[in-house]
Design a protein around this motif. Structure first.
Motif, PDB file in Angstrom:
ATOM      1  N   PRO A 177       0.834  -1.206   0.000  1.00  0.00           N
ATOM      2  CA  PRO A 177       0.000   0.000   0.000  1.00  0.00           C
ATOM      3  C   PRO A 177       0.867   1.253   0.000  1.00  0.00           C
ATOM      4  CG  PRO A 177      -0.856  -1.597   1.567  1.00  0.00           C
ATOM      5  CD  PRO A 177       0.455  -2.157   1.053  1.00  0.00           C
ATOM      6  N   GLY A 178       0.453   2.226  -0.805  1.00  0.00           N
ATOM      7  CA  GLY A 178       1.224   3.475  -0.894  1.00  0.00           C
ATOM      8  C   GLY A 178       2.136   3.505  -2.110  1.00  0.00           C
ATOM      9  N   ASP A 179       2.418   2.339  -2.708  1.00  0.00           N
ATOM     10  CA  ASP A 179       3.250   2.334  -3.922  1.00  0.00           C
ATOM     11  C   ASP A 179       2.493   3.001  -5.066  1.00  0.00           C
ATOM     12  OD1 ASP A 179       5.349   1.058  -2.741  1.00  0.00           O
ATOM     13  OD2 ASP A 179       4.797  -0.958  -3.437  1.00  0.00           O
ATOM     14  N   LEU A 180       3.286   3.596  -5.969  1.00  0.00           N
ATOM     15  CA  LEU A 180       2.679   4.248  -7.140  1.00  0.00           C
ATOM     16  C   LEU A 180       2.923   3.417  -8.384  1.00  0.00           C
ATOM     17  CD1 LEU A 180       3.580   8.018  -6.769  1.00  0.00           C
ATOM     18  CD2 LEU A 180       1.388   6.893  -6.356  1.00  0.00           C
ATOM     19  N   LEU A 181       1.886   3.268  -9.194  1.00  0.00           N
ATOM     20  CA  LEU A 181       2.030   2.555 -10.463  1.00  0.00           C
ATOM     21  C   LEU A 181       1.742   3.496 -11.617  1.00  0.00           C
ATOM     22  CD1 LEU A 181       0.301  -0.895  -9.784  1.00  0.00           C
ATOM     23  CD2 LEU A 181       2.713  -0.293  -9.601  1.00  0.00           C
ATOM     24  N   GLU A 182       2.492   3.312 -12.698  1.00  0.00           N
ATOM     25  CA  GLU A 182       2.251   4.070 -13.920  1.00  0.00           C
ATOM     26  C   GLU A 182       1.671   3.112 -14.958  1.00  0.00           C
ATOM     27  OE1 GLU A 182       5.709   5.962 -15.612  1.00  0.00           O
ATOM     28  OE2 GLU A 182       4.580   6.662 -17.370  1.00  0.00           O
ATOM     29  N   ILE A 183       0.502   3.438 -15.462  1.00  0.00           N
ATOM     30  CA  ILE A 183      -0.123   2.636 -16.519  1.00  0.00           C
ATOM     31  C   ILE A 183       0.133   3.380 -17.824  1.00  0.00           C
ATOM     32  CG2 ILE A 183      -2.263   1.583 -17.329  1.00  0.00           C
ATOM     33  CD1 ILE A 183      -3.222   1.627 -14.402  1.00  0.00           C
ATOM     34  N   HIS A 184       0.905   2.750 -18.693  1.00  0.00           N
ATOM     35  CA  HIS A 184       1.421   3.440 -19.884  1.00  0.00           C
ATOM     36  C   HIS A 184       0.390   3.558 -21.001  1.00  0.00           C
ATOM     37  CE1 HIS A 184       5.818   3.759 -19.053  1.00  0.00           C
ATOM     38  NE2 HIS A 184       5.478   2.927 -18.102  1.00  0.00           N
ATOM     39  N   HIS A 185       0.719   4.433 -21.952  1.00  0.00           N
ATOM     40  CA  HIS A 185      -0.090   4.595 -23.176  1.00  0.00           C
ATOM     41  C   HIS A 185      -1.571   4.797 -22.856  1.00  0.00           C
ATOM     42  CE1 HIS A 185       3.216   2.593 -25.717  1.00  0.00           C
ATOM     43  NE2 HIS A 185       3.051   3.797 -26.215  1.00  0.00           N
ATOM     44  N   ALA A 186      -1.845   5.667 -21.891  1.00  0.00           N
ATOM     45  CA  ALA A 186      -3.245   5.935 -21.527  1.00  0.00           C
ATOM     46  C   ALA A 186      -3.753   7.223 -22.174  1.00  0.00           C
ATOM     47  CB  ALA A 186      -3.380   6.021 -20.002  1.00  0.00           C
ATOM     48  N   GLY A 187      -2.968   7.759 -23.105  1.00  0.00           N
ATOM     49  CA  GLY A 187      -3.319   9.062 -23.698  1.00  0.00           C
ATOM     50  C   GLY A 187      -4.425   9.001 -24.732  1.00  0.00           C
ATOM     51  N   ALA A 188      -4.672   7.820 -25.296  1.00  0.00           N
ATOM     52  CA  ALA A 188      -5.741   7.714 -26.294  1.00  0.00           C
ATOM     53  C   ALA A 188      -6.892   6.908 -25.715  1.00  0.00           C
ATOM     54  CB  ALA A 188      -5.229   7.024 -27.554  1.00  0.00           C
ATOM     55  N   TYR A 189      -8.083   7.463 -25.774  1.00  0.00           N
ATOM     56  CA  TYR A 189      -9.296   6.803 -25.300  1.00  0.00           C
ATOM     57  C   TYR A 189      -9.201   6.452 -23.812  1.00  0.00           C
ATOM     58  CZ  TYR A 189      -9.685   6.556 -30.336  1.00  0.00           C
ATOM     59  OH  TYR A 189      -9.712   6.889 -31.661  1.00  0.00           O
ATOM     60  N   GLY A 190      -8.507   7.277 -23.043  1.00  0.00           N
ATOM     61  CA  GLY A 190      -8.444   7.124 -21.599  1.00  0.00           C
ATOM     62  C   GLY A 190      -9.394   8.132 -20.977  1.00  0.00           C
ATOM     63  N   GLU A 191      -8.889   9.343 -20.842  1.00  0.00           N
ATOM     64  CA  GLU A 191      -9.670  10.426 -20.231  1.00  0.00           C
ATOM     65  C   GLU A 191     -10.998  10.646 -20.970  1.00  0.00           C
ATOM     66  OE1 GLU A 191      -7.187  13.872 -19.925  1.00  0.00           O
ATOM     67  OE2 GLU A 191      -8.577  14.931 -18.602  1.00  0.00           O
ATOM     68  N   THR A 192     -10.980  10.506 -22.311  1.00  0.00           N
ATOM     69  CA  THR A 192     -12.216  10.792 -23.064  1.00  0.00           C
ATOM     70  C   THR A 192     -13.293   9.735 -22.830  1.00  0.00           C
ATOM     71  OG1 THR A 192     -11.264   9.733 -25.037  1.00  0.00           O
ATOM     72  CG2 THR A 192     -11.210  12.133 -24.965  1.00  0.00           C
ATOM     73  N   MET A 193     -12.906   8.543 -22.394  1.00  0.00           N
ATOM     74  CA  MET A 193     -13.914   7.503 -22.155  1.00  0.00           C
ATOM     75  C   MET A 193     -14.176   7.313 -20.654  1.00  0.00           C
ATOM     76  SD  MET A 193     -12.818   4.722 -25.037  1.00  0.00           S
ATOM     77  CE  MET A 193     -13.955   3.450 -24.541  1.00  0.00           C
ATOM     78  N   ALA A 194     -13.634   8.196 -19.838  1.00  0.00           N
ATOM     79  CA  ALA A 194     -13.817   8.062 -18.382  1.00  0.00           C
ATOM     80  C   ALA A 194     -15.281   8.293 -18.016  1.00  0.00           C
ATOM     81  CB  ALA A 194     -12.924   9.059 -17.668  1.00  0.00           C
ATOM     82  N   SER A 195     -15.683   7.680 -16.907  1.00  0.00           N
ATOM     83  CA  SER A 195     -17.073   7.860 -16.457  1.00  0.00           C
ATOM     84  C   SER A 195     -17.083   8.057 -14.945  1.00  0.00           C
ATOM     85  CB  SER A 195     -17.900   6.622 -16.801  1.00  0.00           C
ATOM     86  OG  SER A 195     -17.646   5.596 -15.864  1.00  0.00           O
ATOM     87  N   ALA A 196     -18.257   8.311 -14.420  1.00  0.00           N
ATOM     88  CA  ALA A 196     -18.375   8.500 -12.970  1.00  0.00           C
ATOM     89  C   ALA A 196     -19.015   7.273 -12.322  1.00  0.00           C
ATOM     90  CB  ALA A 196     -19.180   9.759 -12.674  1.00  0.00           C
ATOM     91  N   TYR A 197     -18.798   6.109 -12.919  1.00  0.00           N
ATOM     92  CA  TYR A 197     -19.385   4.861 -12.407  1.00  0.00           C
ATOM     93  C   TYR A 197     -19.004   4.664 -10.936  1.00  0.00           C
ATOM     94  CZ  TYR A 197     -20.614  -0.122 -12.466  1.00  0.00           C
ATOM     95  OH  TYR A 197     -21.164  -1.340 -12.223  1.00  0.00           O
ATOM     96  N   ASN A 198     -19.958   4.151 -10.180  1.00  0.00           N
ATOM     97  CA  ASN A 198     -19.842   4.012  -8.710  1.00  0.00           C
ATOM     98  C   ASN A 198     -19.735   5.384  -8.050  1.00  0.00           C
ATOM     99  OD1 ASN A 198     -18.038   0.863  -8.011  1.00  0.00           O
ATOM    100  ND2 ASN A 198     -19.837   1.261  -9.224  1.00  0.00           N
ATOM    101  N   LEU A 199     -20.117   6.401  -8.792  1.00  0.00           N
ATOM    102  CA  LEU A 199     -19.978   7.797  -8.355  1.00  0.00           C
ATOM    103  C   LEU A 199     -18.558   8.121  -7.904  1.00  0.00           C
ATOM    104  CD1 LEU A 199     -23.306   8.968  -6.707  1.00  0.00           C
ATOM    105  CD2 LEU A 199     -22.351   9.534  -8.922  1.00  0.00           C
TER     106      LEU A 199
END
Ligand code: LLP
Length: 375
Positions: free
Chosen positions: A338-360
């Motif tokens: 817990p507390g470690d940081l992970l980088e998920i690569h190549h998230a620049g296409a269809y990442g933020e634009t397909m984000a939702s507020a699921y589970n609020l």
């Protein structure tokens, strides 16, 4: 760390490099780029696209408005989409964008009606379904018989009759888009051959295109962190195989320009064992990056900061109440805590634009930050 997780970290160098490669290749081969805004509409990203002089492929009224708001001129914008509403068509015509890519015979009627109401002329390209297998995930394959996109070739004759009878519709050329994340470059060669056949057939009947738009689709290798798309082969293959007859050639890359422009950075909340598997649960989920859940897409995952020497296979999950909310299985990573940081690569296409507020959960907007300091 300077920021609360999760967030999109922006990589301007990657973006500059992809834009430079694309700009050089397209210029050399006399091809115009209309960036597919749906891939990433973040203003930070758009400022680079705009500086490069690329136009915009929009697929909704709000995307047209967003492009205009971010400095693109109407004559740099085209609008596609199989379901354009009356108000979207009206908006596009009022804003006098370059052209609409028409996807059905009924849409030609609708555009004629709206253009008449506005006392204007609508410039259109016909989106044709070329019946080509893009050899990609079925969810993002768009150019085969039975798909909802474009006009069947057998309906083209009828489409031209309608255009001839529509005084408010001015035909410019053809549009195609066979799918996304295409790694077999031969698919674009096949597309060129179909485009050649279609244009030759109808040129003989007096319909000579002034625009040939081949859509987007060029893929990238998600298994290699920071990999760039192969723009050179892509533009070369189009230049070599497409018969132009003096027409302008447009392409609509999305993913290939921006996939590596952002990573998703997230903090490990918990780790545990389940059935002998190491499970890590993050504060980012499918609400932030949907691609793994939706397409089983691979994104490379890397641990940031302090490295633990013990390497273990981990399943990397988000917090959403679905088992599909998983970013990767059996990933060999330095032992996570817990507390470690992970980088998920190549998230620049269809990442933020397909984000939702699921589970609020706060899906949109995630903050895109341009610098991260990891302790
Ligand atoms: N032009 C049209 C008409 C399109 O529909 C698309 C993408 C593009 C251009 C840009 O394609 P690209 O160069 O990015 O492959 N959400 C999926 C991808 C959906 C693509 C939809 N259309 C994913 O995350 O893989």
């Amino acid at each position: 760390m300077e920021f609360n997780t999760p967030f999109y970290q922006y990589h301007p160098n990657w973006l500059e490099e992809s834009i430079t490669q694309a700009a050089n290749g397209s210029r050399r081969n006399r091809i115009q780029i209309r960036y597919a805004l749906k891939a990433n509409h973040n203003p930070l990203v758009l400022s680079h696209i705009q500086k490069a002089g690329f136009g915009i492929d929009a697929v909704s009224g709000p995307e047209v408005a967003h492009a205009l708001d971010h400095g693109f001129s109407p004559d740099q914008i085209n609008l596609a989409g199989a379901g354009k509403t009356r108000s979207e068509i009206r908006f596009a015509l009022e804003k006098n964008i370059h052209y609409l890519n028409v996807e059905s015979l009924q849409e030609i009627h609708r555009i004629q009606e709206i253009a008449s109401e506005l006392y204007t002329t609508a410039r259109i390209c016909l989106r044709v379904n070329p019946d080509i297998d893009a050899q990609t995930h079925p969810h993002i394959s768009t150019g085969q018989k039975g798909h909802k996109f474009g006009i069947e070739e057998s309906d083209l004759k009828r489409a031209f009759q309608l255009i001839k009878a529509s005084s408010r519709v001015h035909w410019l050329g053809y549009h195609f888009h066979v799918g996304s994340q295409i790694l077999n470059i031969k698919v674009f060669e096949d597309l060129c051959h179909v485009v050649n056949q279609i244009q030759q057939k109808y040129t003989a009947l007096g319909w000579t295109p002034s625009i040939l738009n081949l859509g987007g689709g060029l893929g990238i290798d998600y298994h290699v962190p920071h990999a760039q798309a192969d723009f050179q082969s892509y533009f070369n293959i189009i230049n070599k195989n497409l018969i132009r007859q003096g027409a302008e050639v447009h392409v609509e890359p999305g993913r290939s320009l921006v996939a590596g422009a952002c990573s998703l950075v997230s903090e490990v909340q918990y780790t545990k064992l389940s059935g002998g598997k190491n499970i890590a649960i993050l504060d980012a989920g499918m609400n932030h990056l949907m691609r793994p859940a939706l397409y089983g897409a691979y994104h490379h995952i890397e641990k940031l900061g302090r490295q633990n020497l013990e390497i273990l296979p981990f399943d990397i999950h988000g917090p959403i109440c679905e088992s599909s909310d998983c970013f990767g299985r059996d990933r060999d990573l330095p032992k996570l805590e817990p507390g470690d940081l992970l980088e998920i690569h190549h998230a620049g296409a269809y990442g933020e634009t397909m984000a939702s507020a699921y589970n609020l959960r706060a899906g949109i907007p995630l903050k895109t930050v341009d610098r991260v300091v990891v302790a």
